[in-house]
Design an enzyme around this catalytic site. Structure first.
Site, PDB file in Angstrom:
ATOM      1  N   CYS A 137       5.413 -10.386  -1.668  1.00  0.00           N
ATOM      2  CA  CYS A 137       5.108 -10.495  -0.250  1.00  0.00           C
ATOM      3  C   CYS A 137       6.385 -10.366   0.585  1.00  0.00           C
ATOM      4  O   CYS A 137       7.021  -9.325   0.572  1.00  0.00           O
ATOM      5  CB  CYS A 137       4.357 -11.795   0.026  1.00  0.00           C
ATOM      6  SG  CYS A 137       3.464 -11.798   1.586  1.00  0.00           S
TER       7      CYS A 137
ATOM      8  N   HIS B 141       0.327 -12.230  -4.716  1.00  0.00           N
ATOM      9  CA  HIS B 141       1.040 -13.467  -5.046  1.00  0.00           C
ATOM     10  C   HIS B 141       0.727 -13.977  -6.449  1.00  0.00           C
ATOM     11  O   HIS B 141      -0.200 -14.777  -6.609  1.00  0.00           O
ATOM     12  CB  HIS B 141       0.672 -14.558  -4.037  1.00  0.00           C
ATOM     13  CG  HIS B 141       1.237 -14.317  -2.689  1.00  0.00           C
ATOM     14  ND1 HIS B 141       2.461 -14.799  -2.289  1.00  0.00           N
ATOM     15  CD2 HIS B 141       0.756 -13.611  -1.642  1.00  0.00           C
ATOM     16  CE1 HIS B 141       2.704 -14.413  -1.050  1.00  0.00           C
ATOM     17  NE2 HIS B 141       1.682 -13.685  -0.635  1.00  0.00           N
TER      18      HIS B 141
ATOM     19  N   GLU C  65       2.350 -16.165  -8.050  1.00  0.00           N
ATOM     20  CA  GLU C  65       2.660 -17.604  -8.120  1.00  0.00           C
ATOM     21  C   GLU C  65       1.499 -18.463  -7.632  1.00  0.00           C
ATOM     22  O   GLU C  65       1.484 -19.670  -7.869  1.00  0.00           O
ATOM     23  CB  GLU C  65       3.950 -17.915  -7.343  1.00  0.00           C
ATOM     24  CG  GLU C  65       3.827 -17.958  -5.827  1.00  0.00           C
ATOM     25  CD  GLU C  65       3.768 -16.585  -5.188  1.00  0.00           C
ATOM     26  OE1 GLU C  65       3.704 -15.579  -5.919  1.00  0.00           O
ATOM     27  OE2 GLU C  65       3.765 -16.520  -3.942  1.00  0.00           O
TER      28      GLU C  65
END
Lengths: 81, 226
Positions: B88, B196, B198
């Site tokens: 991002c 993302h 994570e």
């Protein structure tokens, strides 16, 4: 003291959805005869000294380094006078 | 042997550093906090540039972060082969720093997009995607307003010819050219993607998948084998 203007615009081949949205809004507001809008940024750089060739070269370096991302944007430098 | 050490960078305005550090720990590595203002990579084995709105996205996303003191050390280290990933805002920073080609611009819809996104893994020959299968479809969250990948025609052609497109959207959410969601550099040690990983490491928190673990497992595997 001099003021130098740096205009930064998306390159012509890069889609500008913000400009398009503005162009679409104008007729709704009663403004006719507009075929396209492109949106950009204007920077007003105040110099301590005169806008001589050396100073303008510095401003072009600023534009190249930070003000514009030359991968997607073009810039132009002019002295306001 | 001691655990692999993965640096997680925090800029002013970074949001996802804690999730990234947690994901690093979940795969058994040590997460090392790195601060944007320090010129110190603390001897880490790899670096994760998380998402967020570093420096408020002022001027352009990533344009100011690129000049943070830490980047003075990170850029040459990445060029020398240190595994670096940006997700991002991290991807935007990598592009602004010219570690990856092209740029991320306003979504074609002008809307901020926040959803679970299906992706196709196109490249497993990178430091960060070796644990995936080529052609595998995965689901990761996306959340961005400026994720439309653009590059010159020549750059795009080179990315495609060199196999440097790492992730492609299945159902393009933002108008990215060639449905590009993530790319790698020539050497394959630097990867950037808008989604993302994570945020997709534990089902307990409502993540759409645990596919994100593959990113962290990939780099760990490389570091352990190195």
């Amino acid at each position: 003291m001099a003021r130098v203007i740096v205009d930064v615009m998306l390159k012509p081949e890069i889609l500008d959805p913000q400009g398009q949205a503005i162009a679409r809004a104008l007729p709704r507001l009663g403004f006719s005869g507009v075929s396209a809008v492109r949106q950009g940024k204007r920077f007003e750089i105040e110099l301590d000294g005169p806008a001589d060739e050396a100073a303008l070269a510095e401003v072009r370096k600023m534009a190249e380094t930070l003000l514009a991302n030359t991968v997607i944007e073009d810039y132009s430098v002019r002295v306001e006078g | 042997m001691s655990a692999a050490r993965v640096g997680v960078v925090t800029f002013p305005g970074t949001l996802d550093d804690q999730d990234a550090a947690r994901a690093v720990r979940l795969v058994g590595a040590e997460a090392v906090p790195l601060w944007h203002a320090d010129r110190d990579l603390k001897g880490v084995d790899a670096v994760f540039l998380p998402g967020g709105f570093s420096y408020g996205d002022y001027l352009r996303c990533g344009a100011i972060s690129r000049f943070a003191p830490l980047m003075d050390d990170l850029v040459p280290a990445a060029r020398a082969g240190l595994p670096v990933i940006g997700t991002c805002n991290g991807f935007q920073i990598l592009c602004e720093a010219h570690l990856l080609p092209g740029a991320l611009t306003r979504n074609a819809s002008l809307h901020y997009v926040c959803r679970d996104q299906r992706l196709k893994v196109e490249q497993t020959e990178t430091a960060w995607t070796g644990a995936f299968e080529r052609g595998q479809e995965i689901v990761l969250p996306i959340k961005h307003g400026e994720g439309r990948y653009v590059a010159s025609e020549d750059t795009l052609a080179a990315l495609e010819a060199g196999g440097h497109v790492v992730f492609r959207y299945v159902g393009n959410p933002n108008g990215s050219l060639n449905d590009i969601a993530g790319i790698r550099n020539e050497a394959g040690n630097v990867v950037g993607l808008m989604p993302h990983p994570e945020h997709a490491v534990e089902e307990l928190v409502g993540a759409p998948s645990t596919d994100g673990l593959g990113i962290f497992a990939s780099v760990l595997k490389n570091l352990v084998n190195a």
